[in-house]
Every structure is written in C-alpha cells, then in structure tokens.
Write a protein that holds these residues in place. Sequence first.
Motif, PDB file in Angstrom:
ATOM      1  N   SER A 138     -14.161 -28.875 -39.115  1.00 51.03           N
ATOM      2  CA  SER A 138     -13.866 -27.478 -39.388  1.00 51.03           C
ATOM      3  C   SER A 138     -15.043 -26.630 -38.917  1.00 51.03           C
ATOM      4  O   SER A 138     -16.203 -27.029 -39.061  1.00 51.03           O
ATOM      5  CB  SER A 138     -13.658 -27.283 -40.895  1.00 51.03           C
ATOM      6  N   TYR A 139     -14.726 -25.466 -38.376  1.00 52.83           N
ATOM      7  CA  TYR A 139     -15.733 -24.563 -37.816  1.00 52.83           C
ATOM      8  C   TYR A 139     -15.529 -23.183 -38.427  1.00 52.83           C
ATOM      9  O   TYR A 139     -14.488 -22.568 -38.243  1.00 52.83           O
ATOM     10  CB  TYR A 139     -15.611 -24.538 -36.281  1.00 52.83           C
ATOM     11  N   ALA A 140     -16.541 -22.732 -39.169  1.00 50.42           N
ATOM     12  CA  ALA A 140     -16.427 -21.472 -39.900  1.00 50.42           C
ATOM     13  C   ALA A 140     -17.592 -20.548 -39.563  1.00 50.42           C
ATOM     14  O   ALA A 140     -18.697 -20.998 -39.258  1.00 50.42           O
ATOM     15  CB  ALA A 140     -16.403 -21.742 -41.399  1.00 50.42           C
ATOM     16  N   THR A 141     -17.302 -19.265 -39.625  1.00 48.78           N
ATOM     17  CA  THR A 141     -18.318 -18.227 -39.468  1.00 48.78           C
ATOM     18  C   THR A 141     -18.244 -17.323 -40.687  1.00 48.78           C
ATOM     19  O   THR A 141     -17.220 -17.280 -41.371  1.00 48.78           O
ATOM     20  CB  THR A 141     -18.077 -17.384 -38.200  1.00 48.78           C
ATOM     21  N   PRO A 142     -19.314 -16.597 -40.984  1.00 45.62           N
ATOM     22  CA  PRO A 142     -19.320 -15.757 -42.185  1.00 45.62           C
ATOM     23  C   PRO A 142     -18.195 -14.715 -42.236  1.00 45.62           C
ATOM     24  O   PRO A 142     -17.687 -14.408 -43.304  1.00 45.62           O
ATOM     25  CB  PRO A 142     -20.691 -15.070 -42.151  1.00 45.62           C
ATOM     26  N   LYS A 143     -17.806 -14.166 -41.091  1.00 50.02           N
ATOM     27  CA  LYS A 143     -16.801 -13.103 -41.085  1.00 50.02           C
ATOM     28  C   LYS A 143     -15.545 -13.496 -40.327  1.00 50.02           C
ATOM     29  O   LYS A 143     -14.805 -12.637 -39.875  1.00 50.02           O
ATOM     30  CB  LYS A 143     -17.399 -11.828 -40.498  1.00 50.02           C
ATOM     31  N   GLY A 144     -15.298 -14.781 -40.202  1.00 51.76           N
ATOM     32  CA  GLY A 144     -14.124 -15.243 -39.488  1.00 51.76           C
ATOM     33  C   GLY A 144     -13.219 -16.047 -40.393  1.00 51.76           C
ATOM     34  O   GLY A 144     -13.427 -16.116 -41.601  1.00 51.76           O
ATOM     35  N   THR A 145     -12.216 -16.625 -39.811  1.00 51.08           N
ATOM     36  CA  THR A 145     -11.355 -17.564 -40.515  1.00 51.08           C
ATOM     37  C   THR A 145     -11.589 -18.931 -39.877  1.00 51.08           C
ATOM     38  O   THR A 145     -11.733 -19.015 -38.651  1.00 51.08           O
ATOM     39  CB  THR A 145      -9.870 -17.134 -40.482  1.00 51.08           C
ATOM     40  N   PRO A 146     -11.688 -19.988 -40.655  1.00 53.40           N
ATOM     41  CA  PRO A 146     -12.040 -21.294 -40.095  1.00 53.40           C
ATOM     42  C   PRO A 146     -11.013 -21.827 -39.093  1.00 53.40           C
ATOM     43  O   PRO A 146      -9.820 -21.538 -39.181  1.00 53.40           O
ATOM     44  CB  PRO A 146     -12.093 -22.208 -41.324  1.00 53.40           C
ATOM     45  N   LEU A 147     -11.524 -22.618 -38.176  1.00 54.89           N
ATOM     46  CA  LEU A 147     -10.706 -23.382 -37.243  1.00 54.89           C
ATOM     47  C   LEU A 147     -10.937 -24.856 -37.549  1.00 54.89           C
ATOM     48  O   LEU A 147     -12.061 -25.257 -37.842  1.00 54.89           O
ATOM     49  CB  LEU A 147     -11.128 -23.105 -35.795  1.00 54.89           C
ATOM     50  N   ARG A 148      -9.876 -25.639 -37.500  1.00 54.12           N
ATOM     51  CA  ARG A 148      -9.998 -27.093 -37.655  1.00 54.12           C
ATOM     52  C   ARG A 148      -9.437 -27.762 -36.416  1.00 54.12           C
ATOM     53  O   ARG A 148      -8.546 -27.217 -35.760  1.00 54.12           O
ATOM     54  CB  ARG A 148      -9.229 -27.587 -38.884  1.00 54.12           C
ATOM     55  N   LEU A 149      -9.949 -28.939 -36.129  1.00 55.55           N
ATOM     56  CA  LEU A 149      -9.485 -29.724 -34.999  1.00 55.55           C
ATOM     57  C   LEU A 149      -8.941 -31.040 -35.519  1.00 55.55           C
ATOM     58  O   LEU A 149      -9.544 -31.650 -36.406  1.00 55.55           O
ATOM     59  CB  LEU A 149     -10.633 -29.982 -34.018  1.00 55.55           C
ATOM     60  N   GLY A 150      -7.810 -31.477 -34.969  1.00 59.64           N
ATOM     61  CA  GLY A 150      -7.229 -32.706 -35.483  1.00 59.64           C
ATOM     62  C   GLY A 150      -6.513 -33.542 -34.452  1.00 59.64           C
ATOM     63  O   GLY A 150      -6.079 -33.054 -33.403  1.00 59.64           O
ATOM     64  N   HIS A 151      -6.387 -34.814 -34.794  1.00 58.02           N
ATOM     65  CA  HIS A 151      -5.648 -35.799 -34.005  1.00 58.02           C
ATOM     66  C   HIS A 151      -4.277 -35.938 -34.652  1.00 58.02           C
ATOM     67  O   HIS A 151      -4.172 -36.295 -35.827  1.00 58.02           O
ATOM     68  CB  HIS A 151      -6.410 -37.130 -34.025  1.00 58.02           C
ATOM     69  N   LEU A 152      -3.236 -35.640 -33.903  1.00 57.70           N
ATOM     70  CA  LEU A 152      -1.871 -35.692 -34.429  1.00 57.70           C
ATOM     71  C   LEU A 152      -1.355 -37.123 -34.478  1.00 57.70           C
ATOM     72  O   LEU A 152      -1.696 -37.944 -33.622  1.00 57.70           O
ATOM     73  CB  LEU A 152      -0.942 -34.845 -33.549  1.00 57.70           C
ATOM     74  N   LYS A 153      -0.516 -37.403 -35.441  1.00 55.00           N
ATOM     75  CA  LYS A 153       0.097 -38.725 -35.542  1.00 55.00           C
ATOM     76  C   LYS A 153       0.920 -39.050 -34.305  1.00 55.00           C
ATOM     77  O   LYS A 153       1.104 -40.212 -33.966  1.00 55.00           O
ATOM     78  CB  LYS A 153       0.972 -38.809 -36.789  1.00 55.00           C
ATOM     79  N   THR A 154       1.402 -38.029 -33.617  1.00 56.77           N
ATOM     80  CA  THR A 154       2.206 -38.220 -32.398  1.00 56.77           C
ATOM     81  C   THR A 154       1.336 -38.523 -31.182  1.00 56.77           C
ATOM     82  O   THR A 154       1.864 -38.738 -30.101  1.00 56.77           O
ATOM     83  CB  THR A 154       3.047 -36.969 -32.117  1.00 56.77           C
ATOM     84  N   GLY A 155       0.022 -38.506 -31.358  1.00 49.53           N
ATOM     85  CA  GLY A 155      -0.880 -38.839 -30.272  1.00 49.53           C
ATOM     86  C   GLY A 155      -1.549 -37.665 -29.612  1.00 49.53           C
ATOM     87  O   GLY A 155      -2.415 -37.842 -28.764  1.00 49.53           O
ATOM     88  N   GLY A 156      -1.191 -36.466 -29.973  1.00 50.82           N
ATOM     89  CA  GLY A 156      -1.789 -35.283 -29.384  1.00 50.82           C
ATOM     90  C   GLY A 156      -2.983 -34.782 -30.176  1.00 50.82           C
ATOM     91  O   GLY A 156      -3.478 -35.431 -31.092  1.00 50.82           O
ATOM     92  N   ALA A 157      -3.421 -33.605 -29.800  1.00 45.11           N
ATOM     93  CA  ALA A 157      -4.528 -32.929 -30.472  1.00 45.11           C
ATOM     94  C   ALA A 157      -4.013 -31.587 -30.989  1.00 45.11           C
ATOM     95  O   ALA A 157      -2.996 -31.084 -30.519  1.00 45.11           O
ATOM     96  CB  ALA A 157      -5.685 -32.721 -29.503  1.00 45.11           C
ATOM     97  N   ALA A 158      -4.738 -31.022 -31.947  1.00 43.51           N
ATOM     98  CA  ALA A 158      -4.337 -29.717 -32.482  1.00 43.51           C
ATOM     99  C   ALA A 158      -5.566 -28.903 -32.835  1.00 43.51           C
ATOM    100  O   ALA A 158      -6.609 -29.443 -33.205  1.00 43.51           O
ATOM    101  CB  ALA A 158      -3.466 -29.888 -33.721  1.00 43.51           C
ATOM    102  N   ILE A 159      -5.402 -27.592 -32.708  1.00 45.72           N
ATOM    103  CA  ILE A 159      -6.386 -26.644 -33.221  1.00 45.72           C
ATOM    104  C   ILE A 159      -5.656 -25.810 -34.263  1.00 45.72           C
ATOM    105  O   ILE A 159      -4.593 -25.247 -33.988  1.00 45.72           O
ATOM    106  CB  ILE A 159      -7.031 -25.792 -32.104  1.00 45.72           C
ATOM    107  N   TYR A 160      -6.208 -25.802 -35.472  1.00 41.40           N
ATOM    108  CA  TYR A 160      -5.573 -25.156 -36.613  1.00 41.40           C
ATOM    109  C   TYR A 160      -6.313 -23.891 -37.004  1.00 41.40           C
ATOM    110  O   TYR A 160      -7.540 -23.836 -36.930  1.00 41.40           O
ATOM    111  CB  TYR A 160      -5.609 -26.079 -37.841  1.00 41.40           C
TER     112      TYR A 160
END
Length: 127
Positions: free
Chosen positions: A54-76
């Motif tokens: 997870s990547y957060a900044t003081p005045k932002g909304t966090p972003l998360r990175l993940g490995h999908l069960k289907t084999g892909g990638a995601a940015i949340y």
Amino acid sequence: MDHPAFASSEIAHVYDACPAPVRATLLALRTMIYAEAVQLGVPVTESLKWGQPSYATPKGTPLRLGHLKTGGAAIYSHCQSRVIPELRDLAPDLNYDGTRAVHLDPDHALPVAPLRLMIRRALTYRT
C-alpha cells in the motif's frame, strides 16, 4: 528511476512471491507511484494493507497493488473515492473492477498514460 528500497522485508516477500510477469508489472507500478510522488513533491509511505503493498500520502487516498487469483495484476484505490470513476471517464477501455481497481494483464504493455493519471489523482486526492 530505480526501485526504492522496500520499507520492510515483509513487503519485499510479497513481491518475491508473485510469478515473474506479475512481479514485473507490480514493480513497474510501484516505480510509477514513486516517480509521480517525486514530481508532485509528496512523501509516500509504503506498508502492507490486507497483505498487499500500500502506498499512502498525507493528503491523498492510498493505492494498493495486488496479484489476482486469475493471474493478473491490479492497482486498487479506495472504492468510495472518485479516483476510479474519474479514470473510467478518461480511459473507458481499461479493465475495471467496479470503483475499486484496474486489472492489468502482465503479458501486455502497461497503459502508462492513464495509470499515471490515476496515480497522480490518488496521491493528491484531498488537495
């Protein structure tokens, strides 16, 4: 831009546990997050949330990175933010998961321009 050092060995392990193509995609996204943060002049805190980097900044909304069960990638992004809906208006052809994520196929080139817009918006969401 080089990859910054991981904030913890646990975060490094999450990346290491991914198949090589997914890991490459996630590391490219991580590099984009840090590069955009530098351009915006905002600090980024790297941590694990729900087992995902997870990547957060003081005045932002966090972003998360993940490995999908289907084999892909995601940015949340936070599902109640406007980050994904605004991106969908600008880049309707991406593979969205509702208002919470963009799914990415590690066998295809990253859609860099729209992802940069998403990242910039998330890092500055409350400013």
